[in-house]
Write a protein that holds these residues in place. Structure first.
Motif, PDB file in Angstrom:
ATOM      1  N   VAL A   1       1.831   6.633  -6.593  1.00 43.69           N
ATOM      2  CA  VAL A   1       1.968   8.204  -7.778  1.00 43.69           C
ATOM      3  C   VAL A   1       2.867   9.176  -7.123  1.00 43.69           C
ATOM      4  N   GLY A   2       3.314   9.645  -6.253  1.00 42.63           N
ATOM      5  CA  GLY A   2       4.059  10.664  -6.064  1.00 42.63           C
ATOM      6  C   GLY A   2       5.336  10.420  -6.713  1.00 42.63           C
TER       7      GLY A   2
ATOM      8  N   GLU B   1       0.924  -0.921   0.047  1.00 42.29           N
ATOM      9  CA  GLU B   1       0.115   0.081   0.315  1.00 42.29           C
ATOM     10  C   GLU B   1       0.935   0.905   0.387  1.00 42.29           C
TER      11      GLU B   1
ATOM     12  N   HIS C   1      -1.028   7.475   6.821  1.00 41.41           N
ATOM     13  CA  HIS C   1      -2.008   7.173   6.504  1.00 41.41           C
ATOM     14  C   HIS C   1      -2.404   8.806   5.599  1.00 41.41           C
TER      15      HIS C   1
ATOM     16  N   ARG D   1       1.068  11.122   4.530  1.00 43.94           N
ATOM     17  CA  ARG D   1       1.320  10.642   3.242  1.00 43.94           C
ATOM     18  C   ARG D   1       1.676  10.906   1.859  1.00 43.94           C
ATOM     19  N   PRO D   2      -0.052  11.718   1.370  1.00 43.10           N
ATOM     20  CA  PRO D   2      -0.126  11.827   0.878  1.00 43.10           C
ATOM     21  C   PRO D   2       0.084  13.167   0.376  1.00 43.10           C
TER      22      PRO D   2
ATOM     23  N   ARG E   1       2.139   1.828  -3.438  1.00 44.45           N
ATOM     24  CA  ARG E   1       1.481   2.373  -4.077  1.00 44.45           C
ATOM     25  C   ARG E   1       0.763   3.764  -4.340  1.00 44.45           C
ATOM     26  N   LYS E   2       1.192   3.691  -3.418  1.00 42.87           N
ATOM     27  CA  LYS E   2       1.490   5.845  -3.208  1.00 42.87           C
ATOM     28  C   LYS E   2       2.310   6.313  -2.828  1.00 42.87           C
ATOM     29  N   GLU E   3       3.228   5.729  -3.611  1.00 42.46           N
ATOM     30  CA  GLU E   3       4.828   6.428  -3.726  1.00 42.46           C
ATOM     31  C   GLU E   3       4.963   5.833  -5.095  1.00 42.46           C
TER      32      GLU E   3
ATOM     33  N   GLY F   1       2.814  13.832  -2.697  1.00 45.70           N
ATOM     34  CA  GLY F   1       2.168  14.782  -3.799  1.00 45.70           C
ATOM     35  C   GLY F   1       2.278  15.750  -3.794  1.00 45.70           C
TER      36      GLY F   1
END
Length: 442
Positions: free
Chosen positions: A35-36, A28, A282, A285-286, A31-33, A290
């Motif tokens: 996008v970043g 998880e 959680h 991090r975005p 996955r966020k990284e 981002g």
């Protein structure tokens, strides 16, 4: 026919599969990284194109625009580039602090036998590039070796973006190793910044930093989540740390370390439920992946190359050459050799799903140094100086070469990775936990 060598009895396997809870959490995070990382690459590309366009003066004017003020005698009139490096990257390092604390308190790396591998690899991946850089720049003199720490960091967002582009399904153990290696890298980089890139220290401001930091610690330990209380305390800690002369990103790591991982003091282990650290990670991090890191990249990556002649001249400079060699050669050599030596000393074998070529591929991928490398370059030589321009060209070139080489190596094994990934994610009874993890627990 030659018999396949057997694993020595009683030895621990490196890169063995951990728990499903940790594997799913890391997936998880990555996955966020991803996008970043995509946003990061776009921001860096825009900056590079703009800085070499007919409108380049507007880019540098924007980067050097001063905003802020001097409230209570504090020195907060900074350029936008400095605000991004000192302010926004503190958010990034706050997440680093949360991630690292969670790994060692409630993650698989709470087991010292598992923790020693990424820590040792991270140290090796910093020492060898630093030695290469010093060897190349030492004959130059005039403070050229001051940038020895530039090629020592790994940019996890950039690296994961490369993995997404080449569609590589790395085994869970390698994904966890890459993420942990990068996080330890970042923590060591903060220590390097605090120790080696801090010149004048305001002792009174540094002492005053302890007041809002202690109040923040008290609040989070009491499980107080009120943003209107925690955010001002965090900002006050950052402001006083910045005023002290110690790089303000150190405040981000300290604040991250202060947040408790477990739900309650009585609860233990990863099954105790999410604590404040996981909740904060959680949510933040975005913002880090981002916004904070891409904005920093936008202001840090802009460099006027000056065409092919300018690029050739930059590559011939020892500083640029030292960075490129440090990232492309030093990083993989340091990580890979440290891992091999550790395996030899501990008489450990690799897990059956992993080969040494896989470890080397990850080591090459770790040569992608961007965010922290650019930050250290600014601190070493000064934002906007000629040497700082060479730093940017070196970091961009070294990271790009490392990305291409890693893509080639990892793609060679992608069919095997896909088979392992399908095995690790197969869930025949549809209970949300892959069968292979259930079999391991049984």
């Amino acid at each position: 026919m030659t018999a396949k060598p057997r694993r020595r009895t009683g030895t621990r396997a490196f890169f063995s599969r951990g728990t499903w809870a940790e594997a799913s959490r890391v997936s998880e995070v990555l996955r966020k990284e991803t996008v970043g990382g995509a946003v990061l690459l776009v921001a860096a590309a825009v900056a590079l194109i703009w800085a070499n366009s007919p409108w380049s003066e507007t880019y540098f004017a924007l980067r050097d625009l001063e905003v802020g003020g001097e409230p209570f005698g504090l020195h907060l009139t900074l350029t936008l580039g400095t605000w991004a490096a000192d302010g926004l990257l503190a958010v990034f390092f706050f997440v680093v602090g949360l991630e690292l604390k969670r790994e060692f308190v409630a993650g698989d790396l709470r087991d010292p036998a598992r923790a020693v591998l990424p820590i040792a690899a991270a140290v090796g991946g910093m020492v060898v590039p630093a030695l290469i850089f010093v060897a190349v720049t030492l004959p130059v003199g005039d403070g050229a070796t001051r940038g020895w720490a530039i090629p020592t960091a790994t940019d996890i967002a950039f690296a994961v973006a490369v993995l997404a582009v080449i569609s590589t399904h790395l085994p869970a153990a390698l994904r966890i190793f890459l993420l942990t290696l990068a996080v330890v890298d970042d923590l060591l980089a903060v220590l390097v910044i605090a120790v080696f890139y801090t010149e004048d220290i305001n002792v009174w401001a540094l002492a005053a930093t302890l007041v809002p930091l202690a109040l923040f610690v008290f609040c989070v330990q009491r499980r107080i989540r009120a943003w209107w209380l925690l955010v001002p305390l965090a900002v006050a800690t950052w402001v006083l740390m910045h005023e002290s002369g110690v790089h303000a990103t150190v405040a981000g790591v300290l604040l991250g370390f202060a947040v408790p991982v477990r739900r309650s003091e009585a609860a233990g282990g990863p099954d105790a439920g999410p604590g404040l650290a996981e909740q904060f990670e959680h949510r933040i991090r975005p913002l880090s992946a981002g916004v904070a890191v891409p904005v920093f990249a936008f202001f840090a990556a802009g460099v006027a190359i000056g065409g092919l002649d300018g690029f050739t001249r930059a590559l011939s400079d020892p500083i640029t050459l030292g960075i490129v060699l440090g990232l492309v050669v030093g990083k993989p050599v340091g990580i890979f050799l440290t891992t091999r030596l550790l395996a030899g000393f501990t008489r450990a074998n690799l897990d059956d799903a992993v080969r040494w070529i896989d470890v080397f591929g990850i080591a090459v991928l770790a040569g992608i140094g961007f965010t922290v490398s650019l930050l250290i370059g600014d601190l070493a030589y000064g934002l906007g100086s000629e040497r700082d321009e060479f730093v940017k060209i070196g970091v961009l070139t070294g990271s790009l070469v490392s990305a291409v080489l890693a893509a080639v190596l990892l793609r060679l094994r992608n069919r095997r990775y896909r088979a392992i990934w399908e095995q690790e994610t197969a869930d025949a009874d549809h209970d949300g936990v892959p069968d292979i993890y259930q079999a391991r627990q049984d």
